[in-house]
Design a protein around this motif. Structure first.
Motif, PDB file in Angstrom:
ATOM      1  N   ARG A 127    -103.900   1.010   1.060  1.00 25.05           N
ATOM      2  CA  ARG A 127    -102.679  -0.081   1.290  1.00 25.05           C
ATOM      3  C   ARG A 127    -101.014   0.495   0.518  1.00 25.05           C
ATOM      4  NH1 ARG A 127    -102.788  -4.374   2.548  1.00 25.05           N
ATOM      5  NH2 ARG A 127    -101.962  -6.263   0.962  1.00 25.05           N
ATOM      6  N   LEU A 128    -101.072   1.385  -0.028  1.00 27.38           N
ATOM      7  CA  LEU A 128     -99.909   2.186  -0.353  1.00 27.38           C
ATOM      8  C   LEU A 128     -98.951   2.454   0.408  1.00 27.38           C
ATOM      9  CD1 LEU A 128    -101.183   4.948  -3.864  1.00 27.38           C
ATOM     10  CD2 LEU A 128     -99.870   2.255  -4.076  1.00 27.38           C
ATOM     11  N   LEU A 129     -99.558   3.359   1.573  1.00 28.99           N
ATOM     12  CA  LEU A 129     -98.768   3.598   2.281  1.00 28.99           C
ATOM     13  C   LEU A 129     -98.751   2.362   3.075  1.00 28.99           C
ATOM     14  CD1 LEU A 129    -100.903   6.633   3.965  1.00 28.99           C
ATOM     15  CD2 LEU A 129     -98.376   6.909   2.800  1.00 28.99           C
ATOM     16  N   GLN A 130     -98.937   0.986   2.576  1.00 27.28           N
ATOM     17  CA  GLN A 130     -98.698   0.193   3.720  1.00 27.28           C
ATOM     18  C   GLN A 130     -97.546  -0.416   2.548  1.00 27.28           C
ATOM     19  OE1 GLN A 130    -102.163  -2.547   4.442  1.00 27.28           O
ATOM     20  NE2 GLN A 130    -102.072  -1.765   5.851  1.00 27.28           N
ATOM     21  N   GLY A 131     -97.622  -0.522   1.777  1.00 29.16           N
ATOM     22  CA  GLY A 131     -96.236  -1.197   0.778  1.00 29.16           C
ATOM     23  C   GLY A 131     -94.748  -0.385   0.908  1.00 29.16           C
ATOM     24  N   LEU A 132     -95.511   0.777   1.022  1.00 28.38           N
ATOM     25  CA  LEU A 132     -93.983   2.204   1.227  1.00 28.38           C
ATOM     26  C   LEU A 132     -93.218   1.492   3.005  1.00 28.38           C
ATOM     27  CD1 LEU A 132     -93.044   4.515  -0.079  1.00 28.38           C
ATOM     28  CD2 LEU A 132     -93.902   6.044   2.050  1.00 28.38           C
ATOM     29  N   SER A 133     -93.844   1.461   3.843  1.00 27.14           N
ATOM     30  CA  SER A 133     -93.384   0.730   4.925  1.00 27.14           C
ATOM     31  C   SER A 133     -93.424  -0.587   5.248  1.00 27.14           C
ATOM     32  CB  SER A 133     -94.621   0.555   6.406  1.00 27.14           C
ATOM     33  OG  SER A 133     -94.425   0.428   7.305  1.00 27.14           O
ATOM     34  N   VAL A 134     -93.510  -1.115   5.072  1.00 26.15           N
ATOM     35  CA  VAL A 134     -93.635  -2.231   4.672  1.00 26.15           C
ATOM     36  C   VAL A 134     -91.935  -3.265   3.727  1.00 26.15           C
ATOM     37  CG1 VAL A 134     -94.293  -4.881   3.471  1.00 26.15           C
ATOM     38  CG2 VAL A 134     -95.494  -3.811   5.001  1.00 26.15           C
ATOM     39  N   GLY A 135     -92.406  -2.331   2.672  1.00 26.25           N
ATOM     40  CA  GLY A 135     -90.900  -2.149   2.177  1.00 26.25           C
ATOM     41  C   GLY A 135     -89.976  -2.110   2.690  1.00 26.25           C
ATOM     42  N   GLY A 136     -89.756  -0.395   3.524  1.00 27.18           N
ATOM     43  CA  GLY A 136     -88.551   0.060   4.350  1.00 27.18           C
ATOM     44  C   GLY A 136     -88.272  -1.117   5.953  1.00 27.18           C
ATOM     45  N   GLU A 137     -89.496  -1.457   6.024  1.00 26.89           N
ATOM     46  CA  GLU A 137     -89.816  -1.645   7.583  1.00 26.89           C
ATOM     47  C   GLU A 137     -88.228  -3.064   7.246  1.00 26.89           C
ATOM     48  OE1 GLU A 137     -89.588  -3.743  11.076  1.00 26.89           O
ATOM     49  OE2 GLU A 137     -89.990  -1.382  10.502  1.00 26.89           O
ATOM     50  N   PHE A 138     -88.537  -3.822   6.753  1.00 25.54           N
ATOM     51  CA  PHE A 138     -87.032  -5.129   6.076  1.00 25.54           C
ATOM     52  C   PHE A 138     -85.949  -4.430   6.162  1.00 25.54           C
ATOM     53  CE2 PHE A 138     -84.553  -7.701   3.941  1.00 25.54           C
ATOM     54  CZ  PHE A 138     -84.027  -8.941   4.736  1.00 25.54           C
ATOM     55  N   ALA A 139     -85.141  -2.951   5.231  1.00 25.50           N
ATOM     56  CA  ALA A 139     -84.231  -2.390   5.515  1.00 25.50           C
ATOM     57  C   ALA A 139     -83.769  -1.838   6.895  1.00 25.50           C
ATOM     58  CB  ALA A 139     -83.728  -1.217   4.221  1.00 25.50           C
ATOM     59  N   ALA A 140     -84.244  -1.282   7.170  1.00 26.89           N
ATOM     60  CA  ALA A 140     -84.109  -0.534   8.303  1.00 26.89           C
ATOM     61  C   ALA A 140     -84.034  -2.002  10.175  1.00 26.89           C
ATOM     62  CB  ALA A 140     -85.722   0.220   9.151  1.00 26.89           C
ATOM     63  N   SER A 141     -85.494  -2.912   9.695  1.00 21.95           N
ATOM     64  CA  SER A 141     -84.717  -3.536  11.130  1.00 21.95           C
ATOM     65  C   SER A 141     -83.685  -5.095  11.196  1.00 21.95           C
ATOM     66  CB  SER A 141     -86.293  -4.501  10.794  1.00 21.95           C
ATOM     67  OG  SER A 141     -86.793  -5.383   9.543  1.00 21.95           O
ATOM     68  N   THR A 142     -83.647  -5.037   9.915  1.00 22.76           N
ATOM     69  CA  THR A 142     -81.799  -6.157   9.528  1.00 22.76           C
ATOM     70  C   THR A 142     -80.589  -5.561   9.639  1.00 22.76           C
ATOM     71  OG1 THR A 142     -83.064  -6.882   7.453  1.00 22.76           O
ATOM     72  CG2 THR A 142     -80.696  -7.483   7.572  1.00 22.76           C
ATOM     73  N   THR A 143     -80.951  -4.221   9.413  1.00 23.29           N
ATOM     74  CA  THR A 143     -79.400  -3.427   9.363  1.00 23.29           C
ATOM     75  C   THR A 143     -79.568  -2.996  11.090  1.00 23.29           C
ATOM     76  OG1 THR A 143     -80.374  -0.993   8.664  1.00 23.29           O
ATOM     77  CG2 THR A 143     -78.561  -2.072   7.669  1.00 23.29           C
ATOM     78  N   PHE A 144     -80.441  -2.877  11.821  1.00 19.15           N
ATOM     79  CA  PHE A 144     -80.674  -2.794  13.283  1.00 19.15           C
ATOM     80  C   PHE A 144     -80.196  -3.355  13.710  1.00 19.15           C
ATOM     81  CE2 PHE A 144     -82.896  -2.097  17.139  1.00 19.15           C
ATOM     82  CZ  PHE A 144     -82.452  -1.002  17.819  1.00 19.15           C
ATOM     83  N   LEU A 145     -81.155  -4.661  13.471  1.00 25.02           N
ATOM     84  CA  LEU A 145     -80.902  -6.463  13.984  1.00 25.02           C
ATOM     85  C   LEU A 145     -79.294  -6.813  14.145  1.00 25.02           C
ATOM     86  CD1 LEU A 145     -84.190  -8.473  12.891  1.00 25.02           C
ATOM     87  CD2 LEU A 145     -83.113  -7.983  15.756  1.00 25.02           C
ATOM     88  N   VAL A 146     -78.634  -6.599  12.796  1.00 33.32           N
ATOM     89  CA  VAL A 146     -77.248  -7.457  13.064  1.00 33.32           C
ATOM     90  C   VAL A 146     -76.564  -6.122  13.569  1.00 33.32           C
ATOM     91  CG1 VAL A 146     -75.571  -7.921  11.055  1.00 33.32           C
ATOM     92  CG2 VAL A 146     -77.933  -8.067  10.762  1.00 33.32           C
TER      93      VAL A 146
END
Length: 426
Positions: A127-146
């Motif tokens: 669950r700690l790894l999942q939290g790390l992943s989810v926290g990073g996903e928004f930052a990376a995918s947001t910038t990539f999408l825009v």
């Protein structure tokens, strides 16, 4: 153009870019929500009430706390830094591999009966790894999408952040419901709860393959020795922009988690049948996903501030009345859908607004940390505060809390510069 950098050409395959971000994001959130929907079955196997070791309930509490209130901001900062230093594609492939690996770990977690204290330790780690992943996903995918969007399409592309998030949530809840109804409580408790996580690990590999073929959107240094942004450069050099992210996000994340996570529980405590609450929330989520591209398109034409103010002022004026109206399936469905319409003013444009605030060099980390921290403080605590106010016999105070925070965010929206028609820094 300097010798230090080389600007990437506009993506030749915008649909592939959109698919790379959206499919991976859906898989990420499918894995995340699968744990939420199956938590009772997991707890019975890994955190049994009859466990002799007193550390077991402590680890159970720590798992929820660490993931919800610590690892997501850390993931936003670390994965955002990866995206700014090594490229958006590197961060996107890293986050989905992290999520796939942690999902596999959850699926293979031994029971407390077979492994003792090692069982909750394995689950907490996953669950700690999942939290790390989810926290990073928004930052990376947001910038990539825009950054992948063509002229006049940044709002449309950014809206798919919440389209894919919602589809992942619906997929997780749908599969959990099918397994429970098909297998029954016995097999479900013994081994059935593992199936969604093992499937999530496989889906993560599919998302990884799609993301590997995406085009990089970050302007990369031409010389390997060129300086890269530091971990805290965004906070150090752009403190106002970081605070803006917090102000933009606070009301939106509280309203989002209230309507997507807490509203079914609120309705159930108000006398609505549990089956009806799940039915209404599923329909409302599907309706919400369908609204996002429309909201993004409107923001590309009329600007980001009008939908943000539509959301903020709408919830400021209507949150109390809407929550008070919930007393039946019909009223719940109407309230849920009305809230989703208002919420779209925030969710369909927030990714674009966040990305347009920061320069490309520190964009991902600049978004990731303040956004994830604000979500942890205001969004992640929404169900707990709603329940607390009800236990204190003051349930109406929670609605006023939602209204007040949305008013504060509305004041931030009023002061925001309009960025929809500006060129994006690359």
């Amino acid at each position: 153009m300097t010798q230090e950098t080389q600007a990437p050409a506009p993506p030749r395959r915008p649909v592939r870019q959109l698919l790379a971000a959206s499919v991976g994001n859906a898989v990420e959130w499918y894995d995340w929500y699968a744990y939420t929907f199956l938590a009772t079955y997991i707890a019975a196997q890994v955190f049994p009430e009859s466990a002799d070791d007193s550390l077991v309930p402590l680890l159970s509490t720590f798992a929820v706390f660490a993931v919800g209130f610590f690892m997501r901001p850390v993931g936003g900062l670390l994965m955002g830094a990866v995206a700014d230093r090594h490229g958006r594609r590197a961060a996107l492939t890293t986050t989905i591999l992290l999520m796939g690996g942690s999902s596999l770990l959850v699926g293979l977690t031994p029971s407390y009966a077979s492994a003792g204290l090692a069982a909750p330790v394995v689950l907490v780690t996953a669950r700690l790894l999942q939290g790390l992943s989810v926290g990073g996903e928004f930052a990376a995918s947001t910038t990539f999408l825009v950054e992948s969007a063509g002229p006049g399409r940044r709002g449309l592309f950014s809206s798919f952040q919440y389209v894919s998030t919602t589809l992942g949530q619906l997929a997780a809840s749908g599969l959990a419901a099918v397994l429970v109804s098909t297998l029954g409580d016995g097999p479900m408790g013994e081994w059935g709860w593992r199936v969604p996580f093992l499937l999530g690990a496989v889906l993560s590999l599919v998302g990884f393959w799609i993301r590997r073929g995406a085009e990089e959107t970050l302007r990369m240094p031409e010389h390997p020795a060129a300086p890269r942004p530091g971990l805290f450069d965004a906070l150090r050099h752009h403190p106002r922009a970081s605070l803006l992210i917090c102000g933009i996000t606070a009301g939106g994340t509280l309203a989002y988690y209230t309507w997507t996570s807490y509203l079914p529980t609120y309705a159930e405590l108000s006398g609505v049948d549990k089956g009806d609450t799940l039915f209404a929330s599923t329909l409302a989520l599907a309706f919400f996903a369908a609204l996002q591209p429309l909201g993004g398109l409107l923001s590309d034409r009329f600007g980001r501030k009008p939908p943000l103010l539509f959301f903020g002022l709408g919830f400021t004026l209507l949150a109390v009345a809407l929550l008070r109206a919930v007393d039946s399936l019909t009223s719940l469905l109407l309230v849920a859908c009305a809230g989703m319409v208002l919420l779209t003013g925030f969710t369909s444009v927030s990714a674009a607004v966040n990305a347009e605030i920061f320069p490309a060099r520190v964009r991902a980390a600049g978004i990731g940390f303040p956004y994830s921290l604000t979500v942890a403080l205001f969004g992640g605590t929404a169900p707990y505060l709603g329940t607390l106010f009800r236990e204190l016999d003051r349930p109406g105070l929670f609605a006023w809390y939602v209204s007040a925070l949305c008013l504060l965010s509305s004041l931030v929206y009023l002061r925001l510069p309009e960025t929809a028609h500006r060129d994006l820094d690359r």
